[in-house]
Design a protein around this motif. Structure first.
Motif, PDB file in Angstrom:
ATOM      1  N   SER A  73       0.870  -1.150  -0.012  1.00 16.57           N
ATOM      2  CA  SER A  73      -0.025  -0.026   0.338  1.00 16.57           C
ATOM      3  C   SER A  73       0.755   1.302   0.258  1.00 16.57           C
ATOM      4  O   SER A  73       1.912   1.309   0.643  1.00 16.57           O
ATOM      5  N   ALA A  74       0.433   2.259  -0.768  1.00 22.37           N
ATOM      6  CA  ALA A  74       1.183   3.759  -0.828  1.00 22.37           C
ATOM      7  C   ALA A  74       0.190   4.456  -0.113  1.00 22.37           C
ATOM      8  O   ALA A  74      -0.975   4.422  -0.388  1.00 22.37           O
ATOM      9  N   VAL A  75       0.955   5.306   0.438  1.00 20.79           N
ATOM     10  CA  VAL A  75       0.127   6.631   1.254  1.00 20.79           C
ATOM     11  C   VAL A  75       0.531   7.943   0.673  1.00 20.79           C
ATOM     12  O   VAL A  75       1.342   8.282   0.229  1.00 20.79           O
ATOM     13  N   VAL A  76      -0.569   8.626   0.382  1.00 21.75           N
ATOM     14  CA  VAL A  76      -0.490   9.783  -0.154  1.00 21.75           C
ATOM     15  C   VAL A  76      -0.083  10.774   0.706  1.00 21.75           C
ATOM     16  O   VAL A  76      -0.443  10.903   1.797  1.00 21.75           O
ATOM     17  N   VAL A  77       1.126  11.600   0.087  1.00 22.88           N
ATOM     18  CA  VAL A  77       1.761  12.803   0.836  1.00 22.88           C
ATOM     19  C   VAL A  77       1.268  14.063   0.413  1.00 22.88           C
ATOM     20  O   VAL A  77       0.632  14.848   1.501  1.00 22.88           O
ATOM     21  N   ARG A  78       1.171  14.184  -0.844  1.00 22.23           N
ATOM     22  CA  ARG A  78       0.402  15.514  -1.479  1.00 22.23           C
ATOM     23  C   ARG A  78       0.266  15.064  -2.967  1.00 22.23           C
ATOM     24  O   ARG A  78       0.736  14.276  -3.721  1.00 22.23           O
ATOM     25  N   ARG A  79      -0.378  15.980  -3.490  1.00 19.06           N
ATOM     26  CA  ARG A  79      -0.628  15.898  -5.191  1.00 19.06           C
ATOM     27  C   ARG A  79       0.565  16.290  -5.762  1.00 19.06           C
ATOM     28  O   ARG A  79       1.168  17.440  -5.364  1.00 19.06           O
ATOM     29  N   ALA A  80       0.912  15.910  -6.771  1.00 23.27           N
ATOM     30  CA  ALA A  80       1.954  16.101  -7.491  1.00 23.27           C
ATOM     31  C   ALA A  80       1.696  16.856  -8.959  1.00 23.27           C
ATOM     32  O   ALA A  80       2.475  17.195  -9.556  1.00 23.27           O
ATOM     33  N   GLY A  81       0.512  17.009  -9.450  1.00 18.73           N
ATOM     34  CA  GLY A  81       0.157  17.441 -10.615  1.00 18.73           C
ATOM     35  C   GLY A  81      -1.370  17.240 -10.760  1.00 18.73           C
ATOM     36  O   GLY A  81      -2.148  16.977  -9.936  1.00 18.73           O
ATOM     37  N   SER A  82      -1.810  17.678 -11.939  1.00 17.74           N
ATOM     38  CA  SER A  82      -3.339  17.632 -12.483  1.00 17.74           C
ATOM     39  C   SER A  82      -3.564  16.085 -12.766  1.00 17.74           C
ATOM     40  O   SER A  82      -2.839  15.298 -12.847  1.00 17.74           O
ATOM     41  N   GLN A  83      -5.075  15.992 -12.777  1.00 21.02           N
ATOM     42  CA  GLN A  83      -5.510  14.644 -12.889  1.00 21.02           C
ATOM     43  C   GLN A  83      -5.580  14.308 -14.435  1.00 21.02           C
ATOM     44  O   GLN A  83      -5.749  15.072 -15.393  1.00 21.02           O
ATOM     45  N   ALA A  84      -5.142  13.113 -15.058  1.00 24.13           N
ATOM     46  CA  ALA A  84      -5.222  12.797 -16.214  1.00 24.13           C
ATOM     47  C   ALA A  84      -5.069  11.064 -16.281  1.00 24.13           C
ATOM     48  O   ALA A  84      -4.822  10.561 -15.433  1.00 24.13           O
ATOM     49  N   PRO A  85      -5.706  10.624 -17.558  1.00 20.23           N
ATOM     50  CA  PRO A  85      -5.633   9.265 -17.660  1.00 20.23           C
ATOM     51  C   PRO A  85      -4.338   8.636 -17.673  1.00 20.23           C
ATOM     52  O   PRO A  85      -3.592   9.126 -18.848  1.00 20.23           O
ATOM     53  N   LEU A  86      -3.937   7.829 -16.891  1.00 26.39           N
ATOM     54  CA  LEU A  86      -2.393   7.324 -16.835  1.00 26.39           C
ATOM     55  C   LEU A  86      -2.468   5.955 -16.421  1.00 26.39           C
ATOM     56  O   LEU A  86      -3.478   5.350 -16.076  1.00 26.39           O
ATOM     57  N   ALA A  87      -1.498   5.518 -16.875  1.00 30.44           N
ATOM     58  CA  ALA A  87      -1.267   3.928 -16.307  1.00 30.44           C
ATOM     59  C   ALA A  87      -0.949   3.819 -14.985  1.00 30.44           C
ATOM     60  O   ALA A  87       0.066   4.451 -14.346  1.00 30.44           O
ATOM     61  N   GLY A  88      -1.617   3.126 -14.152  1.00 28.35           N
ATOM     62  CA  GLY A  88      -1.405   3.277 -12.651  1.00 28.35           C
ATOM     63  C   GLY A  88      -0.175   2.335 -12.494  1.00 28.35           C
ATOM     64  O   GLY A  88       0.258   1.584 -13.252  1.00 28.35           O
ATOM     65  N   PRO A  89       0.244   2.022 -11.172  1.00 29.07           N
ATOM     66  CA  PRO A  89       1.483   1.424 -10.678  1.00 29.07           C
ATOM     67  C   PRO A  89       1.001  -0.070 -10.889  1.00 29.07           C
ATOM     68  O   PRO A  89       2.031  -0.934 -10.762  1.00 29.07           O
TER      69      PRO A  89
END
Length: 201
Positions: A68-84
């Motif tokens: 599990s990864a825990v969000v620290v902060r947003r790094a950019g805008s929302q976009a359709p991307l391939a997830g991890p």
């Protein structure tokens, strides 16, 4: 079936030429190869591909681990991307800076594409990592590997059949060219005397 009829038709025909018999037998051989050899090639290719992909899946399952990864902060805008996890869909993924713990217990941090509509600090999401904690796509499902193997076998069988047909057509084309060349030579020999009295034509 047409090839068999062709061979039978030329057996005792007084107008048959050697090239006619060769062409008929060639069609029959090509038909037999398409029915027997092409599926065999497809089955062999599919089996080998399946074995290779099964080894790949087993290796991926051995060296890829969910965490599990825990969000620290947003790094950019929302976009359709391939997830991890390796999936690509129409869900908008947000770029976030996140922390996660690897399979060996080490801590890591980096920018990931999170499958969260509005990621906030402390939100968690699933990712896959390798033995060193680097984000990687999820292991290939066994069903997907099997589908790829079947598709590879079908393509191999189709390619083998196409190659057989291409070779048959090339050989027939060469036979026809030789047939017309002989006809041209015969016409050059007898054509000038055609229809003349006493010329033996």
């Amino acid at each position: 079936m047409r090839a068999v009829v062709g061979v039978w038709r030329w057996r005792h025909n007084p107008l048959r030429r050697v090239s006619d018999v060769v062409e008929a037998w060639l069609a029959l051989v090509a038909l037999v190869l398409m029915v027997c050899a092409a599926p065999a090639v497809g089955a062999l290719c599919g089996a080998r591909t399946d074995a290779t992909l099964r080894r790949t899946v087993a290796e991926q399952r051995l060296h890829r681990h969910p965490t599990s990864a825990v969000v620290v902060r947003r790094a950019g805008s929302q976009a359709p991307l391939a997830g991890p996890d390796g999936t690509t869909d129409r869900v908008a993924r947000a770029k976030v800076v996140a922390n996660w713990r690897a399979y060996d217990g080490s801590s890591h941090s980096g920018t990931l594409a999170a499958p969260l509509s509005s990621p906030a600090g402390g939100a968690a999401f699933a990712i896959w990592t390798d033995d060193h904690g680097r984000p990687v796509p999820r292991p290939m499902p066994l069903a997907a590997a099997r589908t790829h193997a079947v598709f590879a076998g079908i393509c191999a069988a189709a390619a083998a059949a196409a190659l057989i047909e291409a070779l048959r057509r090339l050989t027939v084309w060469r036979l026809i060219r030789r047939r017309y060349a002989r006809l041209d030579r015969a016409w050059a020999r007898y054509g000038p005397d055609w229809g003349r009295t006493g010329a033996g034509s």
